[in-house]
Design an enzyme around this catalytic site. Structure first.
Site, PDB file in Angstrom:
ATOM      1  N   TYR A 158       0.837  -1.212   0.000  1.00 30.05           N
ATOM      2  CA  TYR A 158       0.000   0.000   0.000  1.00 30.05           C
ATOM      3  C   TYR A 158       0.870   1.260   0.000  1.00 30.05           C
ATOM      4  O   TYR A 158       0.636   2.201  -0.763  1.00 30.05           O
ATOM      5  CB  TYR A 158      -0.914  -0.024   1.224  1.00 30.05           C
ATOM      6  N   LYS A 162       1.131   4.214  -2.920  1.00 24.07           N
ATOM      7  CA  LYS A 162       0.857   5.624  -2.631  1.00 24.07           C
ATOM      8  C   LYS A 162       2.082   6.505  -2.902  1.00 24.07           C
ATOM      9  O   LYS A 162       1.945   7.640  -3.366  1.00 24.07           O
ATOM     10  CB  LYS A 162       0.377   5.778  -1.192  1.00 24.07           C
TER      11      LYS A 162
END
Length: 256
Positions: A158, A162
């Site tokens: 994740y 990002k």
């Protein structure tokens, strides 16, 4: 009704609009007068958001699809055109598949990259092509996360997606500025229903940490982040591009 920034007569596409931050953005934008195209992979949940917006006197259409898949972003833009010419895009689609790197599968890595990074790229590419062909500018707002700046244990996939969104956005901002297109990033730290997928013990520790370490004394919510997104979608943000804004209740640094 939202106060402050108004978005009357503007059309905005929000991806990942069925829940969490995306839903918060969509409802807030509609409350400021924008017509909102709602994208996500669950048509039923998107339809709930559409009804909420319409019950509040706003306009919305559902434009479902997995924007990480080649060709779907163009279909979503076509569906959004039912509201009129598109003025802004808010990329928020993302998922988490939390696990330490040693235990993470190839699928858990790829699924997170597909949802958060591939989708952002493909929507941005589609809308930049469309705006250039039409000879008009617009606003792109991409959602990253403080995880992409500082990292989180168990969220390497994740966080990497990002961080990729941030680097991609800052590069794109330089490319498209001559066309009158601005590109900015919000990197929030907020509690949403995505947090519910974290195992309970870690989730409680996360909430406690948010309350203890946040200078304002409470965790952030979608309602705290949405006004920043609204500003970046507005005409008032015309002189702001290539910025990554960290949206938290704690002093820190922005990137860009």
């Amino acid at each position: 009704m939202a106060t402050g920034i108004r978005l009357d007569d503007r059309v905005v596409l929000v991806t990942g609009a069925s829940r969490g931050l995306g839903r918060g953005y969509a409802v807030d934008l509609a409350g400021r007068g924008a017509a909102v195209a709602l994208n996500g992979r669950d048509p039923d949940r998107l339809d709930e958001v559409r009804r909420e917006i319409e019950d509040g006197g706003g306009r919305a259409v559902v434009a479902p699809g997995d924007v990480g898949v080649p060709g779907i972003a163009e279909d979503v833009l076509a569906a959004a055109a039912a509201l009129g010419p598109l003025d802004a895009v808010v990329n928020n689609a993302a998922i988490n598949r939390d696990r330490t790197v040693a235990k993470m599968s190839d699928e858990e890595w790829s699924e997170v990259m597909h949802a958060g990074l591939d989708g952002t790229f493909r929507v941005c590419r589609a809308v930049v092509r469309a705006w250039r062909a039409a000879g008009r500018g617009g606003r792109i707002v991409n959602t990253a996360s403080v995880a992409g700046l500082y990292g989180n244990v168990g969220q390497a996939n994740y966080a990497a997606s990002k961080a990729g969104v941030i680097g991609f956005s800052l590069s794109l901002a330089r490319e498209v500025a001559p066309a009158g297109i601005t590109v900015n990033v919000v990197s929030p730290r907020a509690v949403t229903d995505m947090s519910e997928s974290i195992p309970e013990e870690r989730r409680r520790a996360f909430y406690d940490m948010q309350s203890r370490t946040n200078t304002l004394g409470r965790p952030g919510t979608p309602a705290d982040v949405a006004p920043v997104v609204a500003f970046l979608c507005s005409e008032e943000s015309a002189y702001l591009t290539g910025q990554s804004l960290v949206v938290t209740g704690t002093p820190g640094s922005s990137v860009g």
